[in-house]
Design an enzyme around this catalytic site. Structure first.
Site, PDB file in Angstrom:
ATOM      1  N   GLY A  34      51.668  67.785  25.800  1.00 38.34           N
ATOM      2  CA  GLY A  34      50.811  68.367  24.759  1.00 38.34           C
ATOM      3  C   GLY A  34      49.833  67.326  24.257  1.00 38.34           C
ATOM      4  N   TYR A  65      60.836  78.716  14.480  1.00 36.59           N
ATOM      5  CA  TYR A  65      60.189  77.414  14.703  1.00 36.59           C
ATOM      6  C   TYR A  65      61.049  76.296  14.101  1.00 36.59           C
ATOM      7  CZ  TYR A  65      56.699  73.683  14.173  1.00 36.59           C
ATOM      8  OH  TYR A  65      56.042  72.478  14.212  1.00 36.59           O
ATOM      9  N   GLY A  88      49.048  65.130  19.790  1.00 36.17           N
ATOM     10  CA  GLY A  88      49.275  64.484  21.093  1.00 36.17           C
ATOM     11  C   GLY A  88      48.040  63.752  21.578  1.00 36.17           C
ATOM     12  N   SER A  99      59.544  68.233  13.055  1.00 32.30           N
ATOM     13  CA  SER A  99      58.750  68.776  11.938  1.00 32.30           C
ATOM     14  C   SER A  99      59.588  68.692  10.680  1.00 32.30           C
ATOM     15  CB  SER A  99      58.396  70.241  12.199  1.00 32.30           C
ATOM     16  OG  SER A  99      57.866  70.827  11.019  1.00 32.30           O
ATOM     17  N   GLY A 131      45.094  67.927  19.389  1.00 33.33           N
ATOM     18  CA  GLY A 131      45.803  67.669  18.145  1.00 33.33           C
ATOM     19  C   GLY A 131      46.521  66.322  18.072  1.00 33.33           C
TER      20      GLY A 131
HETATM   21  N1  LIG Z   1      50.091  70.345  12.909  1.00 33.90           N
HETATM   22  C1  LIG Z   1      51.144  70.366  12.119  1.00 33.90           C
HETATM   23  O1  LIG Z   1      51.041  70.612  10.915  1.00 33.90           O
HETATM   24  C2  LIG Z   1      52.507  70.042  12.662  1.00 33.90           C
HETATM   25  C3  LIG Z   1      53.538  69.826  11.732  1.00 33.90           C
HETATM   26  C4  LIG Z   1      54.805  69.528  12.218  1.00 33.90           C
HETATM   27  C5  LIG Z   1      55.034  69.420  13.574  1.00 33.90           C
HETATM   28  N2  LIG Z   1      54.000  69.642  14.443  1.00 33.90           N
HETATM   29  C6  LIG Z   1      54.315  69.532  15.866  1.00 33.90           C
HETATM   30  O2  LIG Z   1      53.419  68.605  16.458  1.00 33.90           O
HETATM   31  C7  LIG Z   1      53.248  68.935  17.827  1.00 33.90           C
HETATM   32  C8  LIG Z   1      51.761  68.994  18.130  1.00 33.90           C
HETATM   33  O3  LIG Z   1      51.184  69.990  17.295  1.00 33.90           O
HETATM   34  P1  LIG Z   1      49.621  70.051  17.000  1.00 33.90           P
HETATM   35  O4  LIG Z   1      49.470  70.396  15.575  1.00 33.90           O
HETATM   36  O5  LIG Z   1      48.946  68.880  17.531  1.00 33.90           O
HETATM   37  O6  LIG Z   1      49.275  71.370  17.840  1.00 33.90           O
HETATM   38  P2  LIG Z   1      48.083  71.711  18.828  1.00 33.90           P
HETATM   39  O7  LIG Z   1      46.813  71.109  18.351  1.00 33.90           O
HETATM   40  O8  LIG Z   1      48.162  73.188  19.033  1.00 33.90           O
HETATM   41  O9  LIG Z   1      48.528  70.961  20.163  1.00 33.90           O
HETATM   42  C9  LIG Z   1      49.651  71.389  20.869  1.00 33.90           C
HETATM   43  C10 LIG Z   1      49.602  70.757  22.243  1.00 33.90           C
HETATM   44  O10 LIG Z   1      50.735  71.203  22.997  1.00 33.90           O
HETATM   45  C11 LIG Z   1      50.262  71.809  24.199  1.00 33.90           C
HETATM   46  N3  LIG Z   1      51.194  72.842  24.618  1.00 33.90           N
HETATM   47  C12 LIG Z   1      51.570  73.959  23.957  1.00 33.90           C
HETATM   48  N4  LIG Z   1      52.432  74.656  24.693  1.00 33.90           N
HETATM   49  C13 LIG Z   1      52.615  73.965  25.845  1.00 33.90           C
HETATM   50  C14 LIG Z   1      53.381  74.184  27.011  1.00 33.90           C
HETATM   51  N5  LIG Z   1      54.154  75.262  27.188  1.00 33.90           N
HETATM   52  N6  LIG Z   1      53.323  73.263  27.990  1.00 33.90           N
HETATM   53  C15 LIG Z   1      52.540  72.161  27.877  1.00 33.90           C
HETATM   54  N7  LIG Z   1      51.798  71.908  26.804  1.00 33.90           N
HETATM   55  C16 LIG Z   1      51.834  72.815  25.800  1.00 33.90           C
HETATM   56  C17 LIG Z   1      48.882  72.344  23.844  1.00 33.90           C
HETATM   57  O11 LIG Z   1      48.040  72.545  24.972  1.00 33.90           O
HETATM   58  P3  LIG Z   1      47.905  74.012  25.628  1.00 33.90           P
HETATM   59  O12 LIG Z   1      47.911  75.010  24.536  1.00 33.90           O
HETATM   60  O13 LIG Z   1      46.624  73.938  26.404  1.00 33.90           O
HETATM   61  O14 LIG Z   1      49.076  74.133  26.521  1.00 33.90           O
HETATM   62  C18 LIG Z   1      48.361  71.166  23.021  1.00 33.90           C
HETATM   63  O15 LIG Z   1      47.949  70.112  23.837  1.00 33.90           O
HETATM   64  C19 LIG Z   1      53.970  70.262  18.056  1.00 33.90           C
HETATM   65  O16 LIG Z   1      55.240  69.992  18.623  1.00 33.90           O
HETATM   66  C20 LIG Z   1      54.120  70.811  16.660  1.00 33.90           C
HETATM   67  O17 LIG Z   1      55.218  71.679  16.538  1.00 33.90           O
HETATM   68  C21 LIG Z   1      52.744  69.946  14.024  1.00 33.90           C
END
Ligand SMILES: NC(=O)c1ccc[n+]([C@@H]2O[C@H](COP(=O)([O-])OP(=O)(O)OC[C@H]3O[C@@H](n4cnc5c(N)ncnc54)[C@H](OP(=O)(O)O)[C@@H]3O)[C@@H](O)[C@H]2O)c1
Length: 268
Positions: free
Chosen positions: A37, A171, A43, A158, A41
């Protein structure tokens, strides 16, 4: 008021800004890292920080356009779905062929959905667990032979894995399972000198939070979240990246731990 460091808004950080600010260019020269990922975001911020500090980085995701953009930045982008065994196998092959071994793995790919207990379908449940929990589990299992001695594994969990948040039941449970796995893996990989830790973000401004909502509802939800944070702002992906990279490389006496990056949300 945007958060600033040395007069620069954190949101505008680029790899070269990071170098200029902290003189860490070369800190991770020759290190080999994988960020699942990593095409978007949090990642992507982890990958950019690692690259700025000299590491070679493979990032994964499913969306071609985002992968192309990452690749234009010098990251090695691999289309790989964390829920597909064949993709995990070929990712491991690509890692072996490109790097031989890995010094850091960031299991970060994740999805969310805000849905009440009553309205949750089996399909929603399975999709969230398939990516956030099962995907991370079997990705790391497949990569085990490639982990260099002394390497660091970092899971993105999270803060909701320890809170009872409305409409986030599946989630939150998926992340609680992941948090538990971090402990077990830390124990099981001790003999190999591999440390396993988790970074636990609060609300971070990446778009994931509002992805499934219409714009007005999204604004309202983000304002509500901001109000709940003691620091009264959302976090940035770069702030999570710093904590994650610290856990992977610098936290040499830390394993099985979870570091909150949440503006004080779970502590104050
Ligand atoms: N943002 C927040 O507030 C927050 C808070 C707590 C935890 N998190 C955690 O942080 C992590 C990153 O979140 P983010 O906010 O950066 O979200 P994001 O911007 O939606 O990025 C998510 C990344 O994961 C990839 N992804 C999703 N499903 C996938 C799959 N099946 N296989 C491979 N790649 C996949 C997406 O690419 P594609 O969609 O192109 O596959 C994207 O690169 C997640 O685990 C999320 O639960 C986020």
């Amino acid at each position: 008021m945007p958060c600033v460091h040395a007069g620069l808004p954190i949101r505008s950080w680029t790899p070269s800004t990071v170098r200029d600010l902290n003189g860490d260019m070369g800190k991770h020269d020759g290190k080999r890292a994988l960020v699942t990922g990593g095409s978007n975001g949090i990642g992507l911020s982890i990958a950019r920080l690692l690259a700025a500090e000299g590491a070679r980085v493979i990032v994964t995701g499913r969306t071609e356009a985002a992968l192309e953009t990452a690749s234009e930045e010098g990251l090695i982008a691999v289309r790989s779905d964390a829920t597909a065994k064949a993709d995990i196998d070929s990712l491991a092959g690509k890692v072996a062929e490109t790097f031989g071994q890995l010094d850091a793995v960031f299991l970060n790919a994740g999805i969310t959905d805000m849905v009440s207990f009553e309205a949750t379908t089996e399909q929603i449940y399975d999709a969230i667990f398939a990516t956030n929990t099962k995907g991370a589990y079997f990705t790391l299992q497949r990569l085990l032979p490639l982990l260099a001695e002394g390497s660091g594994v970092v899971l993105t969990t999270s803060v909701v894995n320890q809170l009872g948040q409305q409409d986030l039941g599946v989630y939150s449970a998926s992340k609680a399972a992941l948090r538990s796995m971090a402990r077990t893996w830390a124990r099981e990989l001790l003999p190999r000198g591999v440390r396993v830790n988790a970074v636990s973000p609060g609300p971070i401004d990446t778009g994931i939070l509002a992805k499934k909502l219409p714009p007005e509802a999204a604004d309202e939800m983000l304002a509500g979240l901001t109000a709940q944070v003691p620091m009264q702002r959302l976090g940035t992906p770069e702030e999570v990246a710093r904590a994650a990279v610290f856990l992977a490389f610098d936290a040499t006496y830390t394993t099985g731990a979870e570091l909150a990056v949440d503006g004080g949300g779970t502590q104050l």
